[in-house]
Design a protein around this motif. Structure first.
Motif, PDB file in Angstrom:
ATOM      1  N   CYS A   6       0.847  -1.179   0.000  1.00  0.00           N
ATOM      2  CA  CYS A   6       0.000   0.000   0.000  1.00  0.00           C
ATOM      3  C   CYS A   6       0.886   1.233   0.000  1.00  0.00           C
ATOM      4  O   CYS A   6       1.926   1.267   0.647  1.00  0.00           O
ATOM      5  CB  CYS A   6      -0.884  -0.012   1.234  1.00  0.00           C
ATOM      6  SG  CYS A   6      -1.790   1.516   1.506  1.00  0.00           S
ATOM      7  N   LEU A   8       0.283   4.194   1.162  1.00  0.00           N
ATOM      8  CA  LEU A   8       0.143   5.129   2.271  1.00  0.00           C
ATOM      9  C   LEU A   8       1.398   5.063   3.125  1.00  0.00           C
ATOM     10  O   LEU A   8       1.893   3.989   3.425  1.00  0.00           O
ATOM     11  CB  LEU A   8      -1.077   4.756   3.112  1.00  0.00           C
ATOM     12  CG  LEU A   8      -1.792   5.926   3.773  1.00  0.00           C
ATOM     13  CD1 LEU A   8      -2.534   6.740   2.722  1.00  0.00           C
ATOM     14  CD2 LEU A   8      -2.760   5.424   4.823  1.00  0.00           C
ATOM     15  N   HIS A 172      -7.979  -3.936   3.083  1.00  0.00           N
ATOM     16  CA  HIS A 172      -6.948  -3.050   3.624  1.00  0.00           C
ATOM     17  C   HIS A 172      -7.319  -1.578   3.398  1.00  0.00           C
ATOM     18  O   HIS A 172      -7.298  -0.767   4.332  1.00  0.00           O
ATOM     19  CB  HIS A 172      -5.610  -3.379   2.949  1.00  0.00           C
ATOM     20  CG  HIS A 172      -4.469  -2.525   3.392  1.00  0.00           C
ATOM     21  ND1 HIS A 172      -3.570  -2.929   4.345  1.00  0.00           N
ATOM     22  CD2 HIS A 172      -4.082  -1.272   3.014  1.00  0.00           C
ATOM     23  CE1 HIS A 172      -2.680  -1.968   4.541  1.00  0.00           C
ATOM     24  NE2 HIS A 172      -2.963  -0.945   3.740  1.00  0.00           N
ATOM     25  N   GLU A 173      -7.687  -1.243   2.170  1.00  0.00           N
ATOM     26  CA  GLU A 173      -7.937   0.174   1.869  1.00  0.00           C
ATOM     27  C   GLU A 173      -9.236   0.665   2.513  1.00  0.00           C
ATOM     28  O   GLU A 173      -9.336   1.833   2.906  1.00  0.00           O
ATOM     29  CB  GLU A 173      -7.949   0.405   0.355  1.00  0.00           C
ATOM     30  CG  GLU A 173      -6.628   0.043  -0.351  1.00  0.00           C
ATOM     31  CD  GLU A 173      -5.410   0.805   0.169  1.00  0.00           C
ATOM     32  OE1 GLU A 173      -5.588   1.872   0.783  1.00  0.00           O
ATOM     33  OE2 GLU A 173      -4.275   0.312  -0.021  1.00  0.00           O
ATOM     34  N   HIS A 176      -8.372   1.920   5.803  1.00  0.00           N
ATOM     35  CA  HIS A 176      -7.872   3.308   5.811  1.00  0.00           C
ATOM     36  C   HIS A 176      -9.025   4.308   5.758  1.00  0.00           C
ATOM     37  O   HIS A 176      -9.016   5.325   6.442  1.00  0.00           O
ATOM     38  CB  HIS A 176      -6.946   3.555   4.622  1.00  0.00           C
ATOM     39  CG  HIS A 176      -5.587   2.937   4.760  1.00  0.00           C
ATOM     40  ND1 HIS A 176      -4.868   2.979   5.938  1.00  0.00           N
ATOM     41  CD2 HIS A 176      -4.817   2.256   3.868  1.00  0.00           C
ATOM     42  CE1 HIS A 176      -3.712   2.356   5.762  1.00  0.00           C
ATOM     43  NE2 HIS A 176      -3.657   1.900   4.512  1.00  0.00           N
ATOM     44  N   HIS A 182      -1.449   1.914   9.433  1.00  0.00           N
ATOM     45  CA  HIS A 182      -0.794   0.628   9.209  1.00  0.00           C
ATOM     46  C   HIS A 182      -0.454  -0.070  10.507  1.00  0.00           C
ATOM     47  O   HIS A 182      -0.161   0.563  11.518  1.00  0.00           O
ATOM     48  CB  HIS A 182       0.473   0.825   8.370  1.00  0.00           C
ATOM     49  CG  HIS A 182       0.158   0.988   6.916  1.00  0.00           C
ATOM     50  ND1 HIS A 182       0.974   1.649   6.043  1.00  0.00           N
ATOM     51  CD2 HIS A 182      -0.915   0.572   6.192  1.00  0.00           C
ATOM     52  CE1 HIS A 182       0.430   1.631   4.836  1.00  0.00           C
ATOM     53  NE2 HIS A 182      -0.721   0.988   4.910  1.00  0.00           N
TER      54      HIS A 182
HETATM   55 ZN   LIG Z   1      -2.213   0.921   3.614  1.00  0.00          ZN
END
Ligand SMILES: [Zn+2]
Ligand SMILES: [Zn+2]
Length: 477
Positions: A6, A8, A172-173, A176, A182
């Motif tokens: 990811c 981020l 996962h996203e 966020h 994380h």
């Molecule tokens: Zn991430």
């Protein structure tokens, strides 16, 4: 390095790390409250309980069917809905061209993008490395140049290497967008590199992520209709086993006592796992006669709803034929006694110690001698009818039990007797199922207030609106 992850940034500032931390218990708290209890900033929070999403039209991956991507997205949103108090609803792509103009914007727009894209400050980098990124209360972008074809393939040829799993990317996203940062734990769905297909079951949102999303948006809480441990003979092992069930309106959860959370994917519709049982049964009541030789245990499981009840066949997992029957015709007075078990009871529990059934209704408890599971005595009401406050007094100084109760639950896992009322729970600390029956006379209980039921039984979350959903959602700061 070609680690796919990811995009981020990992959080390096101490404040952000703390914001993503589960608060420790009071005894081990070493940090000022202002840090540990930092709220999700307003701009990073959705301000609606029902959060809408879309797979942006014409912005799906060209590698997989659009319908498949929508289904995987819907599953990913549902997996967050089952661990948080918010709901998710898809805004489908318009069918008619004329519908485009009045289409509302989605709270979370999911799109596959290439290199520099739109107004996003974050460019993608072609195949490899960065796979996706998202921000709190914002859109989800996925690098269209990644290879997603392994998402559903069982086997990948060695030469192609590990493949990005869209299911993991989506989960996962979405995390966020709900404000999670994380995690350093390699098995966490929020680990930045935990995006590859690994075979086996679908990725699971772990305990830490559950606590974090509920810290941001509020704990899940259910108005339960019935809580009970279902005992039956395991057909393969041949000895009695039990599972814990929570019923609330149209849903039920199997609660995994060893994991301290519901079964993954729960709740499910009542009719799906309990054919013949209506939604939101008033009470479940199970009596078991254990055969000392273990060969011929008798299980008797009733569900009560309104003015009726049914018997459930635990071996066949179905309501027995001939039901429902009327409570009034089967739980009436024994000769010479004035009382009947009323319709629309609040709960029922069988005391293995005294062999007596307790039917709860309003401020009253009807104490009924059922004989045994093998020879159940109908129309045998009642040994006594008492005020709940007399039979189960609350300890002085504790918050008094709120009646009517939602469910009274004898918990096999710890031998405790629990009273659910709204979001809260009380425990009868005087209760023991294993004391010798004293001539069938129940001893007085002693209730202690145990606080929020969600502390002991977390994650009873509703994936869609239900009138049994008591979760208090934090939508503002
Ligand atoms: Zn991430
Ligand atoms: Zn972007």
């Amino acid at each position: 390095m070609n680690e796919r992850r990811c995009g981020l940034a990992d959080s390096t500032d101490a404040l952000a790390r703390e914001a993503n931390r589960v608060p420790p218990s009071t005894s081990s708290r070493r940090h000022p409250r202002s840090v540990l209890h930092r709220q999700l900033p307003s701009a990073d929070r959705f301000h609606r309980r029902t959060i809408t999403w879309e797979l942006a039209p014409f912005r799906e991956s060209a590698q997989l069917p659009r319908e498949l991507q929508r289904r995987l997205l819907a599953e990913a949103f549902r997996s967050w809905a089952t661990v948080s108090p918010v709901y998710f609803r898809e805004i489908p792509a318009p069918v008619e061209a004329a519908d485009w103009s009045d289409r509302p914007p989605a709270d979370i727009s999911v799109s596959f993008e290439r290199l520099q894209h739109g107004a996003c400050r974050h460019a993608f980098d072609g195949p490899g490395n960065e796979v996706s990124h998202a921000r709190a209360a914002g859109p989800i972008h996925i690098d269209a140049d990644e290879d997603f074809r392994g998402t559903l393939q069982q086997q990948r040829r060695q030469s192609t290497g590990p493949s990005v799993d869209l299911r993991r990317v989506f989960i996962h996203e979405i995390g966020h967008t709900l404000g999670l940062l994380h995690s350093a734990r390699p098995d966490s769905v929020m680990h930045p590199a935990n995006l590859l297909r690994q075979g086996g079951p679908a990725p699971q949102i772990g305990a830490q992520e559950r606590r974090l999303v509920q810290k941001n948006y509020g704990a899940c809480s259910a108005k339960v209709n019935s809580v009970f441990d279902w005992i039956r003979t395991d057909p393969e092992r041949g000895y009695p086993v039990f599972n814990t069930y929570f019923f609330a309106c149209e849903f039920y959860w199997l609660f995994d006592n060893s994991a301290g959370r519901p079964r993954l994917g729960d709740p499910r519709p009542v009719g799906q796992g309990w054919p013949g049982v209506p939604d939101g049964p008033d009470a479940a009541l199970e009596l078991v006669d254990f055969d000392p030789a273990g060969k011929d245990n008798v299980y008797l499981l009733f569900f009560f709803f309104g003015g009726e009840f049914l018997e459930f066949d635990s071996a066949k997992t179905a309501a027995k034929p001939g039901y429902p029957k009327k409570i009034a015709d089967n739980f009436g007075p024994k000769p010479g006694y004035p009382y009947s078990v009323p319709d629309r009871i609040d709960s029922a529990f069988y005391d293995y110690g005294t062999g007596l059934v307790h039917f709860f209704k309003g401020i009253w408890v009807f104490i009924y001698n059922p004989g045994s599971a093998r020879r159940f005595k109908f129309n045998n009401c009642c040994e006594s009818v008492r005020r709940i406050a007399d039979r189960f007094p609350t300890a002085p100084g504790d918050k008094p039990l709120q009646t009517p109760v939602d469910s009274v639950y004898f918990r096999l896992a710890d031998g405790g007797l629990y009273f659910f009322s709204g979001r809260e729970v009380w425990q009868d600390v005087a209760y023991s199922a294993y004391r010798p029956p004293a001539a069938g006379v129940p001893a007085a209980g002693l209730l202690r207030y145990r606080g929020r039921a969600s502390d002991k039984w977390p994650d009873l979350c509703f994936p869609e609106h239900s009138k049994c959903d008591l979760s208090e959602v934090k939508l503002e700061d």
